[in-house]
Design a protein around this motif. Structure first.
Motif, PDB file in Angstrom:
ATOM      1  N   THR A  15       0.837  -1.207   0.000  1.00 24.58           N
ATOM      2  CA  THR A  15       0.000   0.000   0.000  1.00 24.58           C
ATOM      3  C   THR A  15       0.866   1.249   0.000  1.00 24.58           C
ATOM      4  O   THR A  15       0.588   2.206  -0.733  1.00 24.58           O
ATOM      5  N   ARG A  19       1.105   4.022  -2.959  1.00 24.93           N
ATOM      6  CA  ARG A  19       0.855   5.437  -2.684  1.00 24.93           C
ATOM      7  C   ARG A  19       1.974   6.299  -3.244  1.00 24.93           C
ATOM      8  O   ARG A  19       1.729   7.362  -3.815  1.00 24.93           O
ATOM      9  N   LEU A  22       1.431   6.202  -7.123  1.00 22.28           N
ATOM     10  CA  LEU A  22       0.212   6.826  -7.644  1.00 22.28           C
ATOM     11  C   LEU A  22       0.050   8.275  -7.206  1.00 22.28           C
ATOM     12  O   LEU A  22      -0.648   9.036  -7.852  1.00 22.28           O
ATOM     13  N   GLU A  25      -3.341  11.744  -4.509  1.00 19.79           N
ATOM     14  CA  GLU A  25      -4.762  11.767  -4.887  1.00 19.79           C
ATOM     15  C   GLU A  25      -5.447  10.408  -4.696  1.00 19.79           C
ATOM     16  O   GLU A  25      -6.664  10.330  -4.570  1.00 19.79           O
ATOM     17  N   TYR A  26      -4.683   9.329  -4.657  1.00 19.13           N
ATOM     18  CA  TYR A  26      -5.247   7.991  -4.436  1.00 19.13           C
ATOM     19  C   TYR A  26      -5.066   7.521  -2.992  1.00 19.13           C
ATOM     20  O   TYR A  26      -5.371   6.378  -2.660  1.00 19.13           O
ATOM     21  N   GLU A  27      -4.548   8.405  -2.146  1.00 20.97           N
ATOM     22  CA  GLU A  27      -4.215   8.029  -0.773  1.00 20.97           C
ATOM     23  C   GLU A  27      -5.428   7.510   0.004  1.00 20.97           C
ATOM     24  O   GLU A  27      -5.360   6.472   0.651  1.00 20.97           O
ATOM     25  N   SER A  28      -6.557   8.206  -0.074  1.00 18.64           N
ATOM     26  CA  SER A  28      -7.722   7.785   0.708  1.00 18.64           C
ATOM     27  C   SER A  28      -8.238   6.419   0.250  1.00 18.64           C
ATOM     28  O   SER A  28      -8.622   5.584   1.072  1.00 18.64           O
ATOM     29  N   ALA A  29      -8.228   6.171  -1.059  1.00 13.01           N
ATOM     30  CA  ALA A  29      -8.683   4.875  -1.560  1.00 13.01           C
ATOM     31  C   ALA A  29      -7.746   3.751  -1.110  1.00 13.01           C
ATOM     32  O   ALA A  29      -8.199   2.660  -0.734  1.00 13.01           O
ATOM     33  N   LEU A  30      -6.444   4.013  -1.130  1.00 16.33           N
ATOM     34  CA  LEU A  30      -5.484   3.000  -0.700  1.00 16.33           C
ATOM     35  C   LEU A  30      -5.611   2.715   0.795  1.00 16.33           C
ATOM     36  O   LEU A  30      -5.559   1.557   1.221  1.00 16.33           O
ATOM     37  N   SER A  33      -8.709   0.656   1.421  1.00 15.17           N
ATOM     38  CA  SER A  33      -8.485  -0.733   1.014  1.00 15.17           C
ATOM     39  C   SER A  33      -7.676  -1.488   2.062  1.00 15.17           C
ATOM     40  O   SER A  33      -8.013  -2.624   2.421  1.00 15.17           O
TER      41      SER A  33
END
Length: 139
Positions: A15, A19, A22, A25-30, A33
Motif C-alpha cells: 500500500t 501510494r 500513484l 490523490e489515491y491516498e484515501s482509496a489505498l 483498502s
C-alpha cells in the motif's frame, strides 16, 4: 516496527509503495483498502476465538463437567442498568400518576424495583443454584 502478521505487513508495504507511485490523490482509496483488509483479518480472528470458546464449552459439557457459570456482570454493566432504570423511572412514574394517581405511582415503582431485583439476583452468589456432587448411592 515488528509486525506479528507477515502477510499484513506485506499488504502495508504494498500500500505504501502504491501510494508513492500513484501520488496523494489515491491516498484515501489505498488507506480504505488496507483498512478493509485489517478489518477482515480482525473479524476472522474474532470468529475463530468465538468458535474455539464454544467448542471448549461443548467439550466440557460432553465430558460431564458443569456448564460455566454465567458471568456476574461488570461494574459498568450494573451501573448502566441502574442508571437506565432510574432514567426510565421518571416517565413511568408520570404515566402511573396521570392514569391511576398514587396507586399508579406505587405500581410503577414496584415494577422498577422488581426488574432491578431480578437483575441483581444474577450477581448475588447465594441466589445462584448450587449443584451438589452426585453421591455413590445415586443410581
Amino acid at each position: 516496527m515488528e509486525a506479528r502478521d507477515p502477510e499484513l505487513r506485506r499488504e502495508l508495504d504494498a500500500t505504501l509503495k502504491a501510494r508513492s507511485e500513484l501520488g496523494p490523490e489515491y491516498e484515501s482509496a489505498l488507506i480504505e483498502s488496507f483498512l478493509d483488509k485489517v478489518e477482515q483479518r480482525l473479524a476472522g480472528t474474532h470468529d475463530l476465538r468465538t468458535r474455539r470458546h464454544l467448542a471448549e464449552q461443548r467439550t466440557a459439557t460432553a465430558r460431564g463437567g458443569e456448564r460455566p457459570a454465567a458471568p456476574a456482570g461488570t461494574f459498568g454493566e450494573r451501573f448502566g442498568f441502574g442508571a437506565v432504570s432510574l432514567v426510565l423511572a421518571i416517565p413511568l412514574s408520570a404515566i402511573g400518576v396521570a392514569n391511576a394517581g398514587i396507586d399508579g405511582l406505587v405500581v410503577a415503582w414496584l415494577g422498577i424495583f422488581g426488574v432491578n431485583a431480578v437483575h441483581a439476583a444474577r450477581v448475588w452468589p447465594w441466589a445462584r443454584e448450587r449443584r451438589r456432587a452426585p453421591a455413590d448411592w445415586d443410581g
